[in-house]
Design an enzyme around this catalytic site. Sequence first.
Site, PDB file in Angstrom:
ATOM      1  N   ARG A 159       0.943  -1.262   0.032  1.00  0.00           N
ATOM      2  CA  ARG A 159      -0.074   0.032  -0.037  1.00  0.00           C
ATOM      3  C   ARG A 159       0.885   1.423   0.065  1.00  0.00           C
ATOM      4  NH1 ARG A 159      -2.479   1.865   4.483  1.00  0.00           N
ATOM      5  NH2 ARG A 159      -2.730   0.060   5.333  1.00  0.00           N
ATOM      6  N   TYR A 211     -15.016  16.752 -15.853  1.00  0.00           N
ATOM      7  CA  TYR A 211     -15.160  15.285 -15.692  1.00  0.00           C
ATOM      8  C   TYR A 211     -16.231  15.386 -14.636  1.00  0.00           C
ATOM      9  CZ  TYR A 211     -15.340  10.438 -15.315  1.00  0.00           C
ATOM     10  OH  TYR A 211     -15.725   9.153 -14.897  1.00  0.00           O
ATOM     11  N   ASP A 245      -6.135  18.594 -16.024  1.00  0.00           N
ATOM     12  CA  ASP A 245      -6.550  17.126 -16.243  1.00  0.00           C
ATOM     13  C   ASP A 245      -6.262  16.894 -17.850  1.00  0.00           C
ATOM     14  OD1 ASP A 245      -7.932  14.703 -16.920  1.00  0.00           O
ATOM     15  OD2 ASP A 245      -9.656  15.176 -15.711  1.00  0.00           O
ATOM     16  N   LYS A 304      -7.850   5.470 -19.669  1.00  0.00           N
ATOM     17  CA  LYS A 304      -8.024   5.837 -20.917  1.00  0.00           C
ATOM     18  C   LYS A 304      -7.036   5.628 -21.876  1.00  0.00           C
ATOM     19  CE  LYS A 304     -11.770   7.072 -18.784  1.00  0.00           C
ATOM     20  NZ  LYS A 304     -12.046   8.562 -18.207  1.00  0.00           N
TER      21      LYS A 304
HETATM   22  C1  LIG Z   1     -12.448   9.024 -17.184  1.00  0.00           C
HETATM   23  C2  LIG Z   1     -12.021  10.420 -16.854  1.00  0.00           C
HETATM   24  C3  LIG Z   1     -11.736  10.818 -15.531  1.00  0.00           C
HETATM   25  C4  LIG Z   1     -11.817   9.726 -14.218  1.00  0.00           C
HETATM   26  O1  LIG Z   1     -10.817   8.594 -14.453  1.00  0.00           O
HETATM   27  P1  LIG Z   1     -11.370   7.059 -13.861  1.00  0.00           P
HETATM   28  O2  LIG Z   1     -10.065   6.455 -14.136  1.00  0.00           O
HETATM   29  O3  LIG Z   1     -12.627   6.804 -14.759  1.00  0.00           O
HETATM   30  O4  LIG Z   1     -11.718   7.218 -12.403  1.00  0.00           O
HETATM   31  C5  LIG Z   1     -11.162  11.925 -15.113  1.00  0.00           C
HETATM   32  N1  LIG Z   1     -11.140  12.808 -15.949  1.00  0.00           N
HETATM   33  C6  LIG Z   1     -11.252  12.575 -17.204  1.00  0.00           C
HETATM   34  C7  LIG Z   1     -11.305  13.758 -18.356  1.00  0.00           C
HETATM   35  C8  LIG Z   1     -11.768  11.450 -17.771  1.00  0.00           C
HETATM   36  O5  LIG Z   1     -12.144  11.202 -18.914  1.00  0.00           O
END
Ligand SMILES: *Cc1c(COP(=O)(O)O)cnc(C)c1O
Length: 373
Positions: free
Chosen positions: A47, A99, A171, A196
């Site tokens: 962890r 998001y 982000d 992603k």
């Molecule tokens: C999917 C996404 C997130 C969140 O990520 P997870 O891995 O689903 O928790 C945050 N920001 C953007 C732009 C995203 O597309």
Amino acid sequence: MKFETIAVHSGADRDPETGAIAPPIHLSTTFEHGPAAETPKGFLYVRESNPTQVRLETALAELEGGEAALAFSSGIGAGAAYLQSLPQGSHVVFADDIYYDFRTIVAEFFPAWGLTASMVDLSDPKSLEAALRAETALVWLETPSNPLLKIVDIESIARIASARGAKLLVDGTFATPALQQPLALGADAVLQSTTKYLGGHSDVQGGAVIVKTRDEQFKRMLLVRKVLGAVASPFNSWLILRGLRSLTCRVERQAATAQSIAESLAQHPAVETVHYPGLASHPGHDIAARQMRAFGGIVSFTVSGGEAEAVEVASHLKLIVNATSLGGVESLIEHRRSSEGPTSQAPPNLLRLSVGLEHEEDLIADLRQALPS
Ligand SMILES: *Cc1c(COP(=O)(O)O)cnc(C)c1O
């Protein structure tokens, strides 16, 4: 070294025991320590840290040009840890199109965490000046944004934020470090949902925060991860590390195909608006051309009519799959308002398309047969 080369070699030091080219996955949850818990190899318990995760973090920091990175079990977990590492009483300015579950965090958890927030359209950097307060610790933006593909000028926002003593987090999930380097443009931190494009194959969940400097807030974020527990597993770290190797060529191809699709949709009589920063008509096109290497693999568009017409188009697709998420090798489409639920701000007739690695002609043909003529 160039990005492509770093993407192939970072975090890939040869295994000293075997010379293996592909990094080993260390699944061990615990590591032998000395009688008084001395850690000669630097590892104690999974962890806290583990060798496979360290390889991934090394690679992510190098790819974003940051001093350090922390890997998490999800993108939202990474973002939440960054927010939880802010001093109590901090105010955060968020771009308005972020998001959607970060909006949920603001609504559901900010009061308990002692944080306050404002949502501002940061496409015009001047609007940031008015939103900043003495206690503003952070500006948070997403560019291109989800799902409207809004573009924010990272350099201008970074300049205004830093002049007022606030940090900037970008982000960068839609752009990936292959297409956009927020730290070089003045940001203090980059968030990636590695679920992603970085993982890239729709088979692993993860997130990361990469920081310009290993400062006090970074140490606090490490504590949040260790004590609140949103750690990446060794296997997930390994899959994401493997995804990085082919990141550059995947996103380059996805962006090229997305450009063709956006141009084709823009000509279609049943399409109202196409949101894609690669189109000269997009209000953020010039800024995107300046701060991105290519415009990314996500296109969203509104269908003439309303929600029913948009859902109808989604129902007629044969190759492009109706599914949430993005950045995988297969093209996915989504009626964003339905998947986000009642608090969604997405236009009712908007579809979001994540372009995969199929041939562009097959994808365009699928969209054409699904759209009313
Ligand atoms: C999917 C996404 C997130 C969140 O990520 P997870 O891995 O689903 O928790 C945050 N920001 C953007 C732009 C995203 O597309």
